[in-house]
Design a protein around this motif. Structure first.
Motif, PDB file in Angstrom:
ATOM      1  N   ALA A 274       0.836  -1.201   0.000  1.00  0.00           N
ATOM      2  CA  ALA A 274       0.000   0.000   0.000  1.00  0.00           C
ATOM      3  C   ALA A 274       0.867   1.246   0.000  1.00  0.00           C
ATOM      4  O   ALA A 274       1.948   1.285   0.607  1.00  0.00           O
ATOM      5  CB  ALA A 274      -0.926   0.015   1.214  1.00  0.00           C
ATOM      6  N   ARG A 275       0.382   2.269  -0.672  1.00  0.00           N
ATOM      7  CA  ARG A 275       1.060   3.573  -0.734  1.00  0.00           C
ATOM      8  C   ARG A 275       0.067   4.644  -0.304  1.00  0.00           C
ATOM      9  O   ARG A 275      -0.987   4.823  -0.922  1.00  0.00           O
ATOM     10  CB  ARG A 275       1.550   3.845  -2.153  1.00  0.00           C
ATOM     11  N   HIS A 276       0.406   5.349   0.780  1.00  0.00           N
ATOM     12  CA  HIS A 276      -0.472   6.372   1.346  1.00  0.00           C
ATOM     13  C   HIS A 276       0.226   7.724   1.292  1.00  0.00           C
ATOM     14  O   HIS A 276       1.378   7.850   1.725  1.00  0.00           O
ATOM     15  CB  HIS A 276      -0.813   6.027   2.803  1.00  0.00           C
ATOM     16  N   THR A 277      -0.435   8.742   0.755  1.00  0.00           N
ATOM     17  CA  THR A 277       0.094  10.106   0.756  1.00  0.00           C
ATOM     18  C   THR A 277      -0.972  11.051   1.278  1.00  0.00           C
ATOM     19  O   THR A 277      -2.168  10.868   1.017  1.00  0.00           O
ATOM     20  CB  THR A 277       0.532  10.558  -0.649  1.00  0.00           C
ATOM     21  N   SER A 278      -0.538  12.053   2.002  1.00  0.00           N
ATOM     22  CA  SER A 278      -1.477  13.012   2.577  1.00  0.00           C
ATOM     23  C   SER A 278      -0.796  14.355   2.741  1.00  0.00           C
ATOM     24  O   SER A 278       0.345  14.432   3.212  1.00  0.00           O
ATOM     25  CB  SER A 278      -1.981  12.510   3.933  1.00  0.00           C
ATOM     26  N   VAL A 279      -1.474  15.399   2.337  1.00  0.00           N
ATOM     27  CA  VAL A 279      -1.020  16.768   2.550  1.00  0.00           C
ATOM     28  C   VAL A 279      -2.135  17.501   3.280  1.00  0.00           C
ATOM     29  O   VAL A 279      -3.249  17.622   2.756  1.00  0.00           O
ATOM     30  CB  VAL A 279      -0.684  17.480   1.221  1.00  0.00           C
ATOM     31  N   TYR A 280      -1.856  17.951   4.496  1.00  0.00           N
ATOM     32  CA  TYR A 280      -2.914  18.618   5.268  1.00  0.00           C
ATOM     33  C   TYR A 280      -2.338  19.807   6.026  1.00  0.00           C
ATOM     34  O   TYR A 280      -1.186  19.803   6.461  1.00  0.00           O
ATOM     35  CB  TYR A 280      -3.599  17.648   6.227  1.00  0.00           C
ATOM     36  N   GLN A 281      -3.166  20.811   6.155  1.00  0.00           N
ATOM     37  CA  GLN A 281      -2.778  22.017   6.871  1.00  0.00           C
ATOM     38  C   GLN A 281      -3.188  21.895   8.340  1.00  0.00           C
ATOM     39  O   GLN A 281      -4.224  21.298   8.661  1.00  0.00           O
ATOM     40  CB  GLN A 281      -3.441  23.244   6.237  1.00  0.00           C
ATOM     41  N   VAL A 282      -2.375  22.452   9.208  1.00  0.00           N
ATOM     42  CA  VAL A 282      -2.656  22.445  10.638  1.00  0.00           C
ATOM     43  C   VAL A 282      -3.242  23.805  11.019  1.00  0.00           C
ATOM     44  O   VAL A 282      -2.609  24.842  10.784  1.00  0.00           O
ATOM     45  CB  VAL A 282      -1.375  22.174  11.445  1.00  0.00           C
ATOM     46  N   PRO A 283      -4.446  23.853  11.590  1.00  0.00           N
ATOM     47  CA  PRO A 283      -5.069  25.135  11.932  1.00  0.00           C
ATOM     48  C   PRO A 283      -4.146  26.024  12.757  1.00  0.00           C
ATOM     49  O   PRO A 283      -3.346  25.543  13.570  1.00  0.00           O
ATOM     50  CB  PRO A 283      -6.311  24.711  12.729  1.00  0.00           C
ATOM     51  N   ILE A 284      -4.275  27.311  12.533  1.00  0.00           N
ATOM     52  CA  ILE A 284      -3.379  28.297  13.145  1.00  0.00           C
ATOM     53  C   ILE A 284      -3.688  28.467  14.630  1.00  0.00           C
ATOM     54  O   ILE A 284      -4.850  28.627  15.022  1.00  0.00           O
ATOM     55  CB  ILE A 284      -3.508  29.651  12.426  1.00  0.00           C
ATOM     56  N   ARG A 285      -2.649  28.426  15.446  1.00  0.00           N
ATOM     57  CA  ARG A 285      -2.773  28.767  16.858  1.00  0.00           C
ATOM     58  C   ARG A 285      -2.441  30.260  16.961  1.00  0.00           C
ATOM     59  O   ARG A 285      -1.275  30.666  17.099  1.00  0.00           O
ATOM     60  CB  ARG A 285      -1.800  27.927  17.685  1.00  0.00           C
ATOM     61  N   PHE A 286      -3.461  31.099  16.844  1.00  0.00           N
ATOM     62  CA  PHE A 286      -3.276  32.545  16.724  1.00  0.00           C
ATOM     63  C   PHE A 286      -2.507  33.106  17.916  1.00  0.00           C
ATOM     64  O   PHE A 286      -2.785  32.764  19.072  1.00  0.00           O
ATOM     65  CB  PHE A 286      -4.632  33.246  16.608  1.00  0.00           C
ATOM     66  N   SER A 287      -1.543  33.985  17.632  1.00  0.00           N
ATOM     67  CA  SER A 287      -0.737  34.590  18.680  1.00  0.00           C
ATOM     68  C   SER A 287      -1.430  35.842  19.224  1.00  0.00           C
ATOM     69  O   SER A 287      -1.883  36.702  18.461  1.00  0.00           O
ATOM     70  CB  SER A 287       0.647  34.963  18.139  1.00  0.00           C
TER      71      SER A 287
END
Length: 697
Positions: free
Chosen positions: A282-295
């Protein structure tokens, strides 16, 4: 109530009440099936515990099974969100794509997530922002096992096991020249699109070839209101900085939360009754953004990271029947190469993570004799971990574990007795690292876990059970050797190479009723930990991050899970049912206070209806507020969600074709999960309309 909410509820009831014109010419078999109660939760379904197949009602400990229509209705981009409604299950909810299950308040290295009995072989247990490299779209079913018997899958299963079962290594020959199953889905909250297809082809000589592929893509998530929690909005408004004050008004779309993933796999097996030998890749690929922890600190910029991950995985399985004392020998193994890059908003790679390793498991399944059966086996796990980049917090490290285990059962009339044991030896080592300032380190641990329980059927369909366990877990690589800034947890983590094994004494009491129109289950549990491993803030700041030091102490986790499933009967031409569930956990660490990220009391109630080819469901989920907070945690308010769904089987001769419409969080409520490190910055999805089509021919 909004017009769209009213329309959705009305549509659900209208479809339920639609005359069953498509069923007027049903066959006797179909009519019989139609007349049967809608067994939404099939309590006679079987589960495999270390090679021994048993009915769920005969398993000591908490068990949940999600498959078929239930799995399709709860399917989400991550395994954590897919399982989050199950009894005793919460999720880390680090954005829509990175969400790992939490069982009975325990997560991370205390939970084992498996693919057909073998670990996920990724780095998801090391940080909440690391996604599990298992795509729920590929699952045929998911088994959740809680309680003492889960320890037979490894000392890291002290909190429980999630076993995702697929058909990549075929177990049977299809009846037709081609067996195909697939799903199409669309959801509005994140403009989520998904598709999956799996095929099995018998090629002669009892050989079966399998292939599957899945794809999903989603945009930024729409939430129900303000992104920042109330305390953070008040802090932002009081800052005096116009840019920070503007954060208090952020609503709706959650920035930096889009994702996409693909997965392809192929496998083959020789199948001859109980004899089964095969492999898969099996070949798994994933591109995901991590929600911003606002400063909320002037001059400090918030990060908007993206994680690009890939995994190539090789799996093998052999189930060989034998004679004499043994019924079969089961062999299972997997090997993986995993890699992910944490990409900064400039497009540059900030940190890269690498993991390589495998797992092997062998089980000898005893033939049942005089009510006695069991499984004895061994397990070996080897893993190498490396991190490169500016946010490296862990030296290059190795882990090797070898365990032997047994689970024995004896049935005598209305009694079932069960005993289990696992001995495990673990060696964990880290290379010297000049950047982190750490020397060569190596630790070895020997742990012994034991469980003993009984189940008594005191009346037809009524069973009471008691489990006692002594569990031991070797520390994880991160807990021993970490010494640097960890962006995912927003902490400077310092491990403790002098840790002792984590030990606990546990008891679990259960009561189940599994016959008749009303089915019921209640489980109460408690665990007393010595040498409980946890992170505690030191009050210091390093690299602009709060410093957390790994410590050990005494802790207690207690709670309950309850389920009721009642078949009311036919009223107005509709076959009605009622479901309800509740769960809660209370956890305290001596000398520290409440344990972090413990989910609050949660209630869920549903009304189901079936008429002809249409099934409908309306449910209400309420999570209470969580005022018991660990250091640096904030209180989480409660929330109530209203959900509705309807499923239609348009073809009488092909009931496997199902079209579904669901509306979740109909009133667009702002909901925050206390078990999420991002709860104050990233609420759960707002109103979400989901369309699905699935087939299995």
């Amino acid at each position: 109530m909004t017009r769209s909410s009213t329309s959705i509820i009305a549509l659900s009831f209208a479809l339920i009440a639609t005359p069953a014109t498509a069923q007027e010419a049903t066959t006797p078999a179909a009519a019989a099936a139609e007349a049967a109660p809608d067994d939404h939760h099939n309590h006679n379904e079987e589960i495999v515990v270390t090679g021994t197949r048993r009915k769920v009602e005969d398993v000591l400990g908490g068990v949940s099974i999600l498959d078929g229509a239930d799995l399709a209705a709860n399917l989400r981009p991550s395994i954590g969100e897919t399982l989050a409604k199950q009894p005793g299950v919460s999720a880390t909810s680090f954005g829509p794509a990175a969400s790992r299950p939490i069982l009975r308040g325990l997560g991370g290295d205390r939970i084992r997530i498996l693919t057909d009995g073998i670990g996920s072989l990724d780095l998801s247990s090391s940080s909440a922002d690391h996604a599990v490299a298992i795509n729920p779209l590929t699952a045929d079913r998911v088994d959740i096992l809680r309680g003492p018997s889960a320890l037979l899958f490894g000392s890291a299963a002290i909190g429980g096991v999630v076993n995702v079962i697929d058909s990549r290594i075929p177990r049977r020959e299809p009846d037709a020249p081609l067996h195909a199953a697939g799903m199409l889905g669309y959801a509005t909250a994140a403009n989520e699109r998904s598709a999956s297809l799996a095929v099995d082809v018998p090629v002669g000589g009892r050989f079966v070839v399998h292939g599957d592929g899945s794809w999903s893509k989603s945009d930024n998530l729409e939430t129900g209101g303000h992104l920042l929690s109330k305390p953070l909005r008040e802090q932002a408004l009081a800052s005096g900085d116009p840019e920070i004050e503007a954060l208090a008004d952020l609503k709706g779309e959650l920035p930096n939360s889009a994702a996409r993933s693909t997965e392809f796999a192929g496998g083959a097996a020789y199948v001859d009754g109980p004899l089964n030998v095969g492999f898969s890749v099996a070949r798994h690929t994933s591109v995901y953004q991590v929600p911003i922890r606002f400063s909320l600190i002037p001059g400090v910029e918030a990060e908007a990271p993206t994680i690009d991950s890939e995994q190539t995985r090789y799996d093998g399985r052999a189930e060989v029947p034998v004679g004499g004392f043994l019924d079969a020998i089961h062999l299972r193994g997997g090997y993986s190469r995993y890699h992910h890059d944490e990409i900064e908003d400039t497009g540059e790679i900030g940190t890269s993570f690498y993991a390589r390793g495998g797992e092997f498991r062998a089980e000898a399944i005893q033939k049942q004799r005089g009510g006695w059966d069991g499984t004895t086996g061994l397990q070996y796990v080897a893993k190498k971990v490396a991190i490169d980049g500016e946010e490296k917090y862990l030296p290059d490290a190795n882990q090797k574990q070898f365990g032997i285990f047994t689970l024995q059962s004896l049935v005598r009339g209305p009694w079932r007795f069960e005993g289990g044991a696992r001995f495990e030896t673990s060696r964990l080592s880290a290379d010297a690292d000049a950047v982190l300032g750490t020397p060569d380190l190596s630790r070895r641990f020997n742990t012994l876990s034991l469980s003993l329980g009984g189940l008594y059927e005191f009346s037809p369909g009524w069973r009471a059970g008691l489990n006692l366990s002594r569990s031991a877990r070797a520390p994880a690589i991160d807990e021993l050797f970490a010494n640097g800034p960890h962006a995912g947890t927003q902490a400077f983590e310092i491990g403790n190479p002098n840790l002792d094994p984590e030990r606990s004494l546990g008891a679990e009491l259960s009561l189940r009723h599994t016959r008749g129109p009303v089915r019921f289950g209640l489980t109460a549990f408690t665990s007393r930990f010595s040498n409980f491993i946890f992170q505690a803030p030191t009050g210091e700041i390093e690299d602009d991050l709060p410093v957390y030091q790994v410590r050990q102490g005494k802790a207690r986790y207690s709670g309950f899970e309850a389920e009721v499933d009642a078949h009311v009967g036919e009223v107005g031409g509709i076959d009605w049912g009622i479901e309800a569930q509740a769960d809660a956990v209370r956890a305290t660490i001596k000398g520290f206070g409440p344990a972090p990220q413990i989910p609050p009391l949660r209630l869920l109630g549903a009304v189901t209806g079936k008429r002809g080819p249409v099934d409908g469901r309306i449910e209400v989920e309420h999570a209470f507020g969580q005022p018991r907070n660990a250091a640096l945690e904030t209180e989480t308010p409660g929330y109530t969600l209203l959900n509705a769904s309807v499923e239609w089987h348009p073809l009488t001769q092909r009931p496997e074709l199902t079209l579904g419409l669901a509306a979740n969080n109909i009133f667009d409520v702002v909901a925050r999960r206390h078990s999420s490190l991002l709860k104050d910055y990233a609420p759960l999805a707002g109103r979400d309309i989901r369309l699905t089509a699935r087939f299995d021919f």
